[in-house]
Design a protein around this motif. Sequence first.
Motif, short mmCIF file in Angstrom:
data_model
loop_
_atom_site.label_atom_id
_atom_site.label_comp_id
_atom_site.label_asym_id
_atom_site.label_seq_id
_atom_site.Cartn_x
_atom_site.Cartn_y
_atom_site.Cartn_z
N GLY A 49 0.87 -1.30 0.02
CA GLY A 49 0.22 -0.03 -0.09
C GLY A 49 0.75 1.26 -0.01
N ALA A 50 2.28 1.25 -0.07
CA ALA A 50 3.05 2.36 -0.30
C ALA A 50 3.04 3.17 -1.43
CB ALA A 50 4.48 1.89 0.13
N THR A 51 3.25 4.19 -1.57
CA THR A 51 3.89 4.89 -2.80
C THR A 51 5.19 4.58 -3.11
OG1 THR A 51 2.34 6.79 -2.62
CG2 THR A 51 4.28 7.34 -3.72
N VAL A 52 5.75 4.36 -4.04
CA VAL A 52 7.05 3.84 -4.22
C VAL A 52 7.82 4.80 -5.32
CG1 VAL A 52 8.55 1.85 -4.80
CG2 VAL A 52 6.43 1.51 -3.68
N ILE A 53 8.88 5.32 -4.78
CA ILE A 53 9.74 5.94 -5.92
C ILE A 53 10.94 5.11 -6.05
CG2 ILE A 53 11.27 8.09 -6.05
CD1 ILE A 53 9.33 9.34 -4.21
N GLY A 54 11.17 4.77 -7.52
CA GLY A 54 12.19 4.23 -7.76
C GLY A 54 13.26 4.72 -8.66
N LEU A 55 14.41 4.57 -8.27
CA LEU A 55 15.63 5.13 -8.89
C LEU A 55 16.19 4.30 -9.98
CD1 LEU A 55 17.43 6.93 -5.66
CD2 LEU A 55 15.46 7.48 -7.18
N ALA A 56 16.25 4.39 -11.29
CA ALA A 56 16.68 3.72 -12.08
C ALA A 56 16.97 4.57 -13.27
CB ALA A 56 15.65 2.78 -12.64
N SER A 57 17.91 3.77 -14.52
CA SER A 57 18.08 4.52 -15.73
C SER A 57 16.79 4.47 -16.38
CB SER A 57 19.07 3.72 -16.46
OG SER A 57 18.49 2.46 -16.76
N GLU A 58 16.61 5.75 -17.34
CA GLU A 58 15.33 5.86 -18.11
C GLU A 58 14.98 4.85 -18.75
OE1 GLU A 58 15.63 9.67 -20.13
OE2 GLU A 58 16.43 10.83 -18.45
N SER A 59 15.77 3.87 -19.36
CA SER A 59 15.41 2.73 -20.26
C SER A 59 14.48 1.80 -19.40
CB SER A 59 16.61 1.98 -20.64
OG SER A 59 17.53 1.59 -19.57
N HIS A 60 14.50 2.24 -17.78
CA HIS A 60 13.67 0.99 -17.19
C HIS A 60 12.36 1.79 -16.83
CE1 HIS A 60 16.71 -1.86 -17.60
NE2 HIS A 60 17.71 -1.12 -16.67
N HIS A 61 12.30 3.15 -17.15
CA HIS A 61 11.08 3.71 -16.22
C HIS A 61 9.79 3.57 -16.81
CE1 HIS A 61 13.38 7.59 -15.11
NE2 HIS A 61 14.05 6.41 -14.80
N ALA A 62 9.70 2.95 -17.97
CA ALA A 62 8.19 2.44 -18.75
C ALA A 62 7.90 1.22 -17.74
CB ALA A 62 8.50 2.37 -19.96
N TRP A 63 8.93 0.38 -17.61
CA TRP A 63 8.33 -0.80 -16.72
C TRP A 63 8.16 -0.30 -15.41
CZ3 TRP A 63 10.07 -3.08 -12.44
CH2 TRP A 63 9.68 -4.56 -12.12
N LEU A 64 8.68 0.40 -14.81
CA LEU A 64 8.44 0.70 -13.49
C LEU A 64 7.13 1.54 -13.50
CD1 LEU A 64 11.90 2.39 -12.31
CD2 LEU A 64 10.88 0.31 -11.26
N ALA A 65 6.93 2.35 -14.44
CA ALA A 65 5.61 2.86 -14.32
C ALA A 65 4.45 1.96 -14.52
CB ALA A 65 5.29 4.07 -15.46
N ARG A 66 4.59 0.91 -15.16
CA ARG A 66 3.59 -0.30 -15.40
C ARG A 66 3.38 -0.77 -14.04
NH1 ARG A 66 6.16 -1.09 -20.24
NH2 ARG A 66 7.31 -2.96 -19.48
N GLN A 67 4.29 -0.83 -13.16
CA GLN A 67 4.29 -1.42 -11.72
C GLN A 67 3.67 -0.43 -10.67
OE1 GLN A 67 4.88 -4.83 -11.99
NE2 GLN A 67 5.87 -4.12 -14.15
N GLY A 68 3.33 0.86 -11.28
CA GLY A 68 2.70 1.90 -10.48
C GLY A 68 3.63 2.62 -9.45
N VAL A 69 4.91 2.55 -9.89
CA VAL A 69 6.24 3.08 -9.21
C VAL A 69 6.43 4.42 -10.24
CG1 VAL A 69 8.50 2.82 -8.87
CG2 VAL A 69 7.01 1.06 -8.75
N ILE A 70 6.78 5.69 -9.43
CA ILE A 70 7.32 6.71 -9.63
C ILE A 70 8.50 6.57 -10.27
CG2 ILE A 70 7.46 9.39 -9.33
CD1 ILE A 70 5.18 9.04 -7.25
N PRO A 71 9.10 6.60 -11.36
CA PRO A 71 10.53 6.34 -11.85
C PRO A 71 11.16 7.67 -11.70
CG PRO A 71 8.97 6.54 -13.77
CD PRO A 71 8.05 6.70 -12.64
N VAL A 72 12.50 7.50 -10.92
CA VAL A 72 13.34 8.88 -11.02
C VAL A 72 14.66 8.45 -11.53
CG1 VAL A 72 14.52 10.38 -9.55
CG2 VAL A 72 12.10 9.90 -9.25
N THR A 73 15.34 9.28 -12.34
CA THR A 73 16.57 8.84 -12.72
C THR A 73 17.66 9.06 -11.80
OG1 THR A 73 16.17 9.48 -14.98
CG2 THR A 73 18.48 9.43 -14.49
N TYR A 74 18.45 8.06 -11.64
CA TYR A 74 19.89 8.35 -10.52
C TYR A 74 20.79 9.31 -11.11
CZ TYR A 74 22.27 4.85 -13.68
OH TYR A 74 22.71 4.41 -14.63
N GLY A 75 21.90 9.56 -10.43
CA GLY A 75 22.93 10.51 -10.82
C GLY A 75 22.83 11.92 -10.19
#
Length: 306
Positions: free
Chosen positions: A167-193
Amino acid sequence: MPKAVRFAEYGGVDVLNLVEVERPTPGAREVLVRVVAAGINPGEAMIRRGVLHERFPATFPSGQGSDLAGIVEELGAGVTGFALGDEVIGFTDNRASHAEYVIVEENHLSPRPADVPWEQAGALFVAGTTAYAAVHAVKVGRGETVVVSGAAGGVGSLVVQLARQAGATVIGLASESHHAWLARQGVIPVTYGEDVGERVRAAADGTIDAFIDTFGAPYIELALELGVPGERINTTIDFPGAAKHGTKAEGSAAAARADVLGELAALIAGGELEIPIARVYPLDEVRDAFGELERRHTRGKIVLKP
């Protein structure tokens, strides 16, 4: 004769060899499993390189591998929970699953549900139990905000899904190539660096309750800078950082049980948990498999198939 991966000294992937070995014989309460799939993990690469010598020393010649899924080939004395031909998911603590046959303690095995693909079954143990332990270590709760580093990796990709299920809001740090997959899991993607802290604060838009690091330094320091309490920071890889800052470092060992494997396998069978499979290599290409793993850009798990 059956084959197994061995290395006789610490080093890079070139020290890995596939050699012929005697077929193992199960003892009391042990099962001989013919391996169908076995995941590989960053910790195995670190052990092979000697990075974890003080914590997990190798005895040479050493095998490697914990994850496995396969078919029961032989039963040791006293085994009652499994029969010849049973399809199983399991783990070994003896660095031995990267092989055609492996001895497994009966209580380290769980039945493989028919709806769990072999590759996902074989990659489940380390990543699955590590993710399970990490989410429980920081007590992820409904309505909270959790940040996960390495969010598309073998462990991180499961952490984000389990945290979302909690039930958490999840922010996921990953490279942009993985952002679409994370978004499909309901995760807010953020680029690292550079300036990642600013991007995380913007994505959170409020308090950050917990941080799960599956990548390593410098993410414990980032979590502290973001105001996350030390008892709600867990790293699965940065053990020196955890010791220095007094944060948690719970991983696979905290959840290494057949019942946890069964629970995770049931989630996969029910379509509630996905283990992304980055690539499958034959056992004799183990060097290439670890070469890809150690570049640290894959989404999900790399699997060996004898």
